[in-house]
Design an enzyme around this catalytic site. Structure first.
Site, PDB file in Angstrom:
ATOM      1  N   HIS A  96     -31.502  27.410  -2.423  1.00 36.14           N
ATOM      2  CA  HIS A  96     -31.355  26.056  -2.966  1.00 36.14           C
ATOM      3  C   HIS A  96     -29.908  25.648  -2.705  1.00 36.14           C
ATOM      4  CE1 HIS A  96     -29.921  28.628  -6.204  1.00 36.14           C
ATOM      5  NE2 HIS A  96     -29.533  27.617  -6.970  1.00 36.14           N
ATOM      6  N   ASP A 100     -22.909  27.162  -5.803  1.00 34.91           N
ATOM      7  CA  ASP A 100     -22.612  28.598  -5.745  1.00 34.91           C
ATOM      8  C   ASP A 100     -23.532  29.344  -4.782  1.00 34.91           C
ATOM      9  OD1 ASP A 100     -24.507  27.832  -7.749  1.00 34.91           O
ATOM     10  OD2 ASP A 100     -24.410  29.823  -8.649  1.00 34.91           O
ATOM     11  N   HIS A 101     -24.332  28.596  -4.017  1.00 38.90           N
ATOM     12  CA  HIS A 101     -25.248  29.209  -3.042  1.00 38.90           C
ATOM     13  C   HIS A 101     -25.099  28.647  -1.628  1.00 38.90           C
ATOM     14  CE1 HIS A 101     -27.646  31.419  -6.118  1.00 38.90           C
ATOM     15  NE2 HIS A 101     -27.065  30.508  -6.884  1.00 38.90           N
TER      16      HIS A 101
END
Ligand code: 5PN
Ligand code: ZN
Ligand code: ZN
Length: 268
Positions: A96, A100-101
């Site tokens: 997603h 933080d990804h």
């Protein structure tokens, strides 16, 4: 044929309130959580699942999360610990687009990019309460333009090198690498189950459940699009893990993360 290897790439830490980690349960108070990416070395190529957070972005938009990130915890730094460079990655799959990804996507202009078909449109036009989660738009020229933030694209991103192949439902990313559609946390969130040659499968829960306790008590993070879908997704992960006797790995559980192999150490 080489056996599949799974590496956890430590990406540093963030600080959240306990009521954000455990929605409507808490207890409140500061909880420091790990953020990491996952490298799957596979006969079909090197697959990177997520790319962690960008320190400067986080300081600019979410300084209250007091990020910590050493050089070894940046995306290039973490790969260097394995003797690799960003160009060695063949495919980036984003579970997603929370900041933080996807903060390290900018290091992989050459890689093929894959995500759920609804995630880029959602990052372009998030719900009002999702704006902070979808705050790092450096992964996509389309999303940065849609949000009026093209000036933050300073790493040579182009439409071409930030275009994603959109997928949907459950599918195999590579042989034995099962992508499991687990919406709720976001519209197109994925978890991932990796088969190993000589051990139990690994269930990478990702943000469907931040911690072991989250999955056990069906308590999701306060950051979510659809909490009812989130509960269904946690039940789906539990059922699949049970059926395949999989070992569970959680996305933001500091106590669990401290027991995970990181750096050049790997699972196979
Ligand atoms: C770590 C973290 N902090 C804030 C948000 C948010 O607003 O949506 C997702 C998220 C996070 O994962
Ligand atoms: Zn998330
Ligand atoms: Zn997360």
């Amino acid at each position: 044929m080489t056996d599949t290897k799974v590496y956890f790439l430590d990406g540093g830490t963030l600080l959240l309130d306990g009521f954000h980690v455990f929605w409507n349960q808490g207890p409140g108070g500061e909880v420091r959580i790990p953020a990491y990416s996952i490298l799957i070395e596979h006969a079909e190529g090197r697959f990177l699942i997520d790319t962690g957070f960008d320190y400067d972005h986080t300081m600019k938009y979410l300084a209250f999360e007091k990020p910590t990130q050493t050089q070894d915890q940046t995306m290039p730094g973490a790969l260097k610990l394995l003797g690799l460079e960003p160009k060695d990655i063949d495919v980036v799959f984003n579970t997603h687009f929370h900041f933080d990804h996807c903060g390290g996507n900018k290091f992989f202009p050459h890689a093929k990019k894959v995500c759920h078909m609804a995630e880029v449109p959602q990052a372009c036009k998030p719900e009002v309460f999702e704006h902070l989660g979808y705050s790092d738009l450096s992964f996509s020229v389309e999303a940065a333009e849609a949000r009026g933030r093209s000036h933050e694209l300073i790493n040579g991103q182009t439409r071409e090198n930030t275009t994603f192949e959109g997928v949907e439902g459950d599918f195999e990313l590579a042989k034995g690498v099962h992508m499991i559609f687990t919406p709720g946390h976001t519209v197109g969130h994925y978890s991932c189950m990796v088969e190993r040659a000589n051990d139990r499968p690994m269930m990478l829960v990702l943000d469907a459940a931040y911690t072991k306790r989250s999955l056990e008590t069906l308590c999701q993070a306060s950051f979510h699009l659809d909490p009812a879908a989130g509960v269904k997704s946690m039940l789906k992960v539990r059922e699949m893990a049970e059926k395949h006797d999989a070992e569970l790995f959680f996305s933001h559980d500091m106590e669990a993360f401290q027991t995970y192999k990181t750096g050049p150490d790997f699972y196979s």
